[in-house]
Design a protein around this motif. Structure first.
Motif, PDB file in Angstrom:
ATOM      1  N   PRO A  56      47.630  34.406  31.935  1.00  0.00           N
ATOM      2  CA  PRO A  56      47.198  34.697  33.308  1.00  0.00           C
ATOM      3  C   PRO A  56      47.979  35.810  33.997  1.00  0.00           C
ATOM      4  O   PRO A  56      47.406  36.606  34.735  1.00  0.00           O
ATOM      5  N   TRP A  57      49.266  35.892  33.776  1.00  0.00           N
ATOM      6  CA  TRP A  57      50.067  36.869  34.531  1.00  0.00           C
ATOM      7  C   TRP A  57      49.821  38.283  34.043  1.00  0.00           C
ATOM      8  O   TRP A  57      49.792  39.218  34.836  1.00  0.00           O
ATOM      9  N   TYR A  58      49.616  38.448  32.746  1.00  0.00           N
ATOM     10  CA  TYR A  58      49.229  39.764  32.233  1.00  0.00           C
ATOM     11  C   TYR A  58      47.848  40.135  32.773  1.00  0.00           C
ATOM     12  O   TYR A  58      47.596  41.286  33.119  1.00  0.00           O
ATOM     13  N   GLY A  59      46.947  39.156  32.834  1.00  0.00           N
ATOM     14  CA  GLY A  59      45.605  39.422  33.352  1.00  0.00           C
ATOM     15  C   GLY A  59      45.619  39.871  34.791  1.00  0.00           C
ATOM     16  O   GLY A  59      44.947  40.837  35.161  1.00  0.00           O
ATOM     17  N   VAL A  60      46.403  39.200  35.627  1.00  0.00           N
ATOM     18  CA  VAL A  60      46.494  39.588  37.038  1.00  0.00           C
ATOM     19  C   VAL A  60      47.124  40.973  37.173  1.00  0.00           C
ATOM     20  O   VAL A  60      46.653  41.814  37.944  1.00  0.00           O
ATOM     21  N   ALA A  61      48.183  41.213  36.406  1.00  0.00           N
ATOM     22  CA  ALA A  61      48.837  42.531  36.453  1.00  0.00           C
ATOM     23  C   ALA A  61      47.874  43.625  36.006  1.00  0.00           C
ATOM     24  O   ALA A  61      47.813  44.706  36.610  1.00  0.00           O
ATOM     25  N   MET A  62      47.110  43.354  34.957  1.00  0.00           N
ATOM     26  CA  MET A  62      46.137  44.337  34.478  1.00  0.00           C
ATOM     27  C   MET A  62      45.051  44.591  35.517  1.00  0.00           C
ATOM     28  O   MET A  62      44.642  45.740  35.721  1.00  0.00           O
ATOM     29  N   ALA A  63      44.572  43.547  36.168  1.00  0.00           N
ATOM     30  CA  ALA A  63      43.549  43.711  37.198  1.00  0.00           C
ATOM     31  C   ALA A  63      44.085  44.552  38.352  1.00  0.00           C
ATOM     32  O   ALA A  63      43.392  45.435  38.873  1.00  0.00           O
ATOM     33  N   PHE A  64      45.335  44.295  38.743  1.00  0.00           N
ATOM     34  CA  PHE A  64      45.943  45.079  39.817  1.00  0.00           C
ATOM     35  C   PHE A  64      46.087  46.543  39.423  1.00  0.00           C
ATOM     36  O   PHE A  64      45.702  47.448  40.172  1.00  0.00           O
ATOM     37  N   VAL A  65      46.633  46.795  38.233  1.00  0.00           N
ATOM     38  CA  VAL A  65      46.853  48.172  37.787  1.00  0.00           C
ATOM     39  C   VAL A  65      45.526  48.905  37.619  1.00  0.00           C
ATOM     40  O   VAL A  65      45.397  50.071  38.007  1.00  0.00           O
ATOM     41  N   THR A  66      44.531  48.226  37.062  1.00  0.00           N
ATOM     42  CA  THR A  66      43.209  48.840  36.912  1.00  0.00           C
ATOM     43  C   THR A  66      42.634  49.215  38.272  1.00  0.00           C
ATOM     44  O   THR A  66      42.142  50.327  38.458  1.00  0.00           O
ATOM     45  N   SER A  67      42.700  48.305  39.226  1.00  0.00           N
ATOM     46  CA  SER A  67      42.190  48.586  40.574  1.00  0.00           C
ATOM     47  C   SER A  67      42.960  49.725  41.225  1.00  0.00           C
ATOM     48  O   SER A  67      42.366  50.602  41.870  1.00  0.00           O
ATOM     49  N   ALA A  80      37.932  46.032  44.894  1.00  0.00           N
ATOM     50  CA  ALA A  80      38.223  45.693  43.491  1.00  0.00           C
ATOM     51  C   ALA A  80      39.468  44.822  43.379  1.00  0.00           C
ATOM     52  O   ALA A  80      39.570  44.015  42.449  1.00  0.00           O
ATOM     53  N   PHE A  81      40.414  44.973  44.296  1.00  0.00           N
ATOM     54  CA  PHE A  81      41.653  44.199  44.212  1.00  0.00           C
ATOM     55  C   PHE A  81      41.410  42.691  44.301  1.00  0.00           C
ATOM     56  O   PHE A  81      41.759  41.964  43.370  1.00  0.00           O
ATOM     57  N   PRO A  82      40.814  42.185  45.386  1.00  0.00           N
ATOM     58  CA  PRO A  82      40.651  40.726  45.452  1.00  0.00           C
ATOM     59  C   PRO A  82      39.687  40.189  44.397  1.00  0.00           C
ATOM     60  O   PRO A  82      39.931  39.128  43.814  1.00  0.00           O
ATOM     61  N   ALA A 120      37.136  39.338  49.472  1.00  0.00           N
ATOM     62  CA  ALA A 120      36.823  40.743  49.759  1.00  0.00           C
ATOM     63  C   ALA A 120      36.404  40.944  51.212  1.00  0.00           C
ATOM     64  O   ALA A 120      36.557  42.041  51.755  1.00  0.00           O
ATOM     65  N   TRP A 121      35.887  39.899  51.831  1.00  0.00           N
ATOM     66  CA  TRP A 121      35.395  40.038  53.203  1.00  0.00           C
ATOM     67  C   TRP A 121      36.485  40.494  54.179  1.00  0.00           C
ATOM     68  O   TRP A 121      36.280  41.469  54.906  1.00  0.00           O
ATOM     69  N   PRO A 122      37.672  39.855  54.233  1.00  0.00           N
ATOM     70  CA  PRO A 122      38.674  40.355  55.181  1.00  0.00           C
ATOM     71  C   PRO A 122      39.157  41.763  54.830  1.00  0.00           C
ATOM     72  O   PRO A 122      39.494  42.541  55.727  1.00  0.00           O
ATOM     73  N   VAL A 123      39.176  42.102  53.553  1.00  0.00           N
ATOM     74  CA  VAL A 123      39.559  43.471  53.168  1.00  0.00           C
ATOM     75  C   VAL A 123      38.543  44.454  53.729  1.00  0.00           C
ATOM     76  O   VAL A 123      38.907  45.481  54.309  1.00  0.00           O
TER      77      VAL A 123
END
Length: 174
Positions: A56-67, A80-82, A120-123
């Motif tokens: 999970p932590w690699y996945g979250v980091a990858m999602a953040f870096v990709t975004s 894309a972040f949330p 995503a709504w508050p963003v």
């Protein structure tokens, strides 16, 4: 494995995460028309693959870096972040806790489609200054995540059938 003080870094996992991030960034313009909407499945496919092979932590980091990279290149939005991070976290935790693929797939759809769509709504409203209904992003996020999750499920099924699944799990093992 590289040890720095009390922390250790798995070079194989970092390399695999870098490759999956590169795939997500490079293939992010790929879309599939679905009715009046577009399905952008690659990030969601990568989320599931990261959950299964890296955690999970690699996945979250990858999602953040990709975004982050997509926003810096002008090919993504702040939404894309949330979306990607909620999905990556939930499906990563689901696989880490249960090792059940069907639950991992469901968690990606729930995490990105529903939780990510709501996050995503508050963003959109507070950061981007857009007027949108609370559930405005749920349906578009669901369309993309269902498509990406289906592709990931097909890739994993092929890997399981030809022995590649066990090979990948062993290759990035601690």
């Amino acid at each position: 494995m590289i040890r720095r003080g009390r922390k250790s870094f798995n070079v194989k996992k970092l390399a695999a995460a870098g490759l999956l991030t590169a795939v997500a960034v490079a293939c992010s313009p790929f879309s599939i028309p679905v009715g009046a909407s577009q399905c952008f499945p690659v990030q969601h496919m990568v989320n599931v693959l990261a959950a299964v092979f890296l955690g999970p932590w690699y996945g979250v980091a990858m999602a953040f870096v990709t975004s982050l990279i997509r926003n810096m290149l002008g090919t993504g939005s702040l939404l894309a972040f949330p979306g990607s991070m909620c999905g990556a976290l939930l499906c990563g935790l689901a696989f880490a806790g249960t090792k059940r693929l069907w639950l991992t797939y469901a968690a990606e759809v729930l995490g990105t489609g529903v939780l990510g769509g709501l996050a995503a709504w508050p963003v959109a409203v507070l950061v981007m200054g857009k007027e949108a209904a609370l559930f405005a992003y749920v349906l578009p996020f669901l369309v993309s995540t269902v498509g990406g999750t289906a592709i990931a499920a097909a890739v994993i099924a092929v890997l399981r059938r030809n022995g590649g699944f066990a090979f990948m799990k062993e290759a990035v093992r601690r």
